[in-house]
Design an enzyme around this catalytic site. Structure first.
Site, PDB file in Angstrom:
ATOM      1  N   GLN A 122       0.711  -1.102   0.099  1.00 44.60           N
ATOM      2  CA  GLN A 122       0.022   0.117  -0.004  1.00 44.60           C
ATOM      3  C   GLN A 122       1.050   1.234   0.076  1.00 44.60           C
ATOM      4  O   GLN A 122       1.867   1.464   0.853  1.00 44.60           O
ATOM      5  CB  GLN A 122      -1.002  -0.022   1.440  1.00 44.60           C
ATOM      6  CG  GLN A 122      -1.558   1.139   1.598  1.00 44.60           C
ATOM      7  CD  GLN A 122      -1.112   1.738   2.755  1.00 44.60           C
ATOM      8  OE1 GLN A 122      -0.767   1.451   3.777  1.00 44.60           O
ATOM      9  NE2 GLN A 122      -0.691   3.347   2.569  1.00 44.60           N
ATOM     10  N   CYS A 123       0.462   2.329  -0.791  1.00 45.49           N
ATOM     11  CA  CYS A 123       1.061   3.346  -0.828  1.00 45.49           C
ATOM     12  C   CYS A 123      -0.020   4.503  -0.697  1.00 45.49           C
ATOM     13  O   CYS A 123      -1.271   4.462  -0.239  1.00 45.49           O
ATOM     14  CB  CYS A 123       2.244   3.632  -1.946  1.00 45.49           C
ATOM     15  SG  CYS A 123       1.341   3.655  -3.593  1.00 45.49           S
ATOM     16  N   ALA A 124       0.385   5.609  -1.444  1.00 43.80           N
ATOM     17  CA  ALA A 124      -0.703   6.756  -1.419  1.00 43.80           C
ATOM     18  C   ALA A 124      -1.640   6.411  -2.497  1.00 43.80           C
ATOM     19  O   ALA A 124      -2.925   6.697  -2.110  1.00 43.80           O
ATOM     20  CB  ALA A 124      -0.066   8.163  -1.628  1.00 43.80           C
ATOM     21  N   ILE A 135      -3.984   4.275  -0.153  1.00 46.16           N
ATOM     22  CA  ILE A 135      -4.656   4.858   1.117  1.00 46.16           C
ATOM     23  C   ILE A 135      -5.824   5.673   0.535  1.00 46.16           C
ATOM     24  O   ILE A 135      -6.735   5.953   1.474  1.00 46.16           O
ATOM     25  CB  ILE A 135      -3.890   5.283   1.817  1.00 46.16           C
ATOM     26  CG1 ILE A 135      -4.526   5.332   3.475  1.00 46.16           C
ATOM     27  CG2 ILE A 135      -3.006   6.687   1.538  1.00 46.16           C
ATOM     28  CD1 ILE A 135      -3.329   5.680   4.499  1.00 46.16           C
TER      29      ILE A 135
END
Length: 112
Positions: free
Chosen positions: A72-74, A100
């Site tokens: 998971q990242c932005a 996210i």
């Protein structure tokens, strides 16, 4: 020609919606947050493990091979790279589609 291109990019990894990711987390998967520490200050998904993408090449061996890993990242771009890297190392890895930001839009829990 297409095979050469796939080899260059490495294995494709499946993407999960926030709801699919949440279900896998409840079943014991690990959520790997590959954002920077600065980005994590704005909020994180509860239970996520921090390993920034820039440090993944050094820290990947600390991850358990017997667990599914959701990266998971932005927005889902860096996490796709991280998931492909882990898949090349033999992990079962997924990308959180939309990162996210998609998690937030789905109204799922966040921790400050």
């Amino acid at each position: 020609m297409l095979g050469w291109f796939r080899n260059l990019l490495g294995p494709g990894v499946p993407s999960l919606s926030p709801q699919e990711a949440q279900a896998k987390l409840k079943s014991g998967a690990i959520l790997l947050d590959v954002r920077t520490p600065y980005e994590r200050k704005d909020g994180k998904i509860p239970g996520s493990k921090a390993l920034p993408l820039a440090e993944l090449a050094k820290g990947w061996e600390s991850l358990p091979k017997d667990k599914e890993i959701i990266c998971q990242c932005a927005s889902g771009n860096r996490s796709r790279q991280a998931a492909a890297f882990l898949a090349r190392k033999g992990y079962t890895a997924y990308n959180l589609l939309g990162g996210i930001e998609a998690w937030k839009r789905a109204g799922l829990p966040l921790k400050k």
